[in-house]
Design a protein around this motif. Structure first.
Motif, PDB file in Angstrom:
ATOM      1  N   ALA A   1       0.889  -1.165  -0.098  1.00 23.44           N
ATOM      2  CA  ALA A   1       0.191   0.106   0.214  1.00 23.44           C
ATOM      3  C   ALA A   1       0.760   1.333   0.009  1.00 23.44           C
ATOM      4  O   ALA A   1       0.514   2.086  -0.603  1.00 23.44           O
ATOM      5  N   GLU A   2       2.134   1.235   0.770  1.00 20.19           N
ATOM      6  CA  GLU A   2       2.947   2.386   0.583  1.00 20.19           C
ATOM      7  C   GLU A   2       3.416   2.395  -0.756  1.00 20.19           C
ATOM      8  O   GLU A   2       3.656   3.666  -1.134  1.00 20.19           O
ATOM      9  N   ILE A   3       3.854   1.515  -1.366  1.00 21.62           N
ATOM     10  CA  ILE A   3       4.301   1.603  -2.769  1.00 21.62           C
ATOM     11  C   ILE A   3       3.493   2.378  -3.509  1.00 21.62           C
ATOM     12  O   ILE A   3       3.745   3.190  -4.611  1.00 21.62           O
ATOM     13  N   VAL A   4       2.043   2.054  -3.544  1.00 24.01           N
ATOM     14  CA  VAL A   4       1.001   2.442  -4.395  1.00 24.01           C
ATOM     15  C   VAL A   4       0.799   3.914  -4.173  1.00 24.01           C
ATOM     16  O   VAL A   4       0.722   4.783  -4.947  1.00 24.01           O
ATOM     17  N   SER A  56       1.163   9.396  -7.883  1.00 21.26           N
ATOM     18  CA  SER A  56       1.227  10.614  -8.610  1.00 21.26           C
ATOM     19  C   SER A  56       1.977  10.411  -9.971  1.00 21.26           C
ATOM     20  O   SER A  56       2.032  11.288 -10.793  1.00 21.26           O
ATOM     21  N   GLU A  57       2.897   9.104 -10.213  1.00 17.85           N
ATOM     22  CA  GLU A  57       3.325   9.135 -11.427  1.00 17.85           C
ATOM     23  C   GLU A  57       2.655   8.764 -12.647  1.00 17.85           C
ATOM     24  O   GLU A  57       1.217   8.452 -12.489  1.00 17.85           O
ATOM     25  N   GLN A  58       2.969   9.248 -13.858  1.00 19.09           N
ATOM     26  CA  GLN A  58       2.153   9.101 -14.967  1.00 19.09           C
ATOM     27  C   GLN A  58       2.157   7.677 -15.403  1.00 19.09           C
ATOM     28  O   GLN A  58       3.222   6.840 -15.270  1.00 19.09           O
ATOM     29  N   SER A  59       1.006   7.276 -15.912  1.00 22.16           N
ATOM     30  CA  SER A  59       0.627   6.135 -16.014  1.00 22.16           C
ATOM     31  C   SER A  59       1.205   5.770 -17.697  1.00 22.16           C
ATOM     32  O   SER A  59       1.212   6.436 -18.493  1.00 22.16           O
ATOM     33  N   VAL A  60       1.378   4.386 -17.887  1.00 20.74           N
ATOM     34  CA  VAL A  60       2.040   4.227 -19.173  1.00 20.74           C
ATOM     35  C   VAL A  60       0.941   3.025 -19.700  1.00 20.74           C
ATOM     36  O   VAL A  60       0.765   2.109 -19.168  1.00 20.74           O
TER      37      VAL A  60
END
Length: 82
Positions: free
Chosen positions: A63-66, A71-75
């Protein structure tokens, strides 16, 4: 010096040595605080409780990684191209 005990069931190290399985059984599925000179030395938990604790810790890590990557851009990925 006082120490908090995070269990409703306690046992001495001597009791644990005499019959470890009875000590675990006395906890009725909950942790047993094992005391050394009336201070908690460690907690004894059944295997299924321990496994559940590890799974929850792993879930918290994921959950912390998520949260970090939210906020990262999706690919976009097309599985048929793999």
């Amino acid at each position: 010096m006082t120490s908090p005990i995070y269990s409703e069931v306690t046992a001495s190290v001597s009791e644990l040595k005499k019959n470890p399985m009875a000590t675990v059984r006395d906890g009725d599925g909950f942790p047993v605080a094992v005391l050394n000179r009336n201070k908690p030395a460690f907690y004894c938990v059944p295997a299924d409780v321990y496994e559940s604790m590890l799974e929850r810790l792993d879930d918290q890590s994921l959950a912390e990684i998520v949260r970090e990557r939210r906020s990262e851009q999706s690919v976009r990925v097309d599985l048929s191209e793999l």
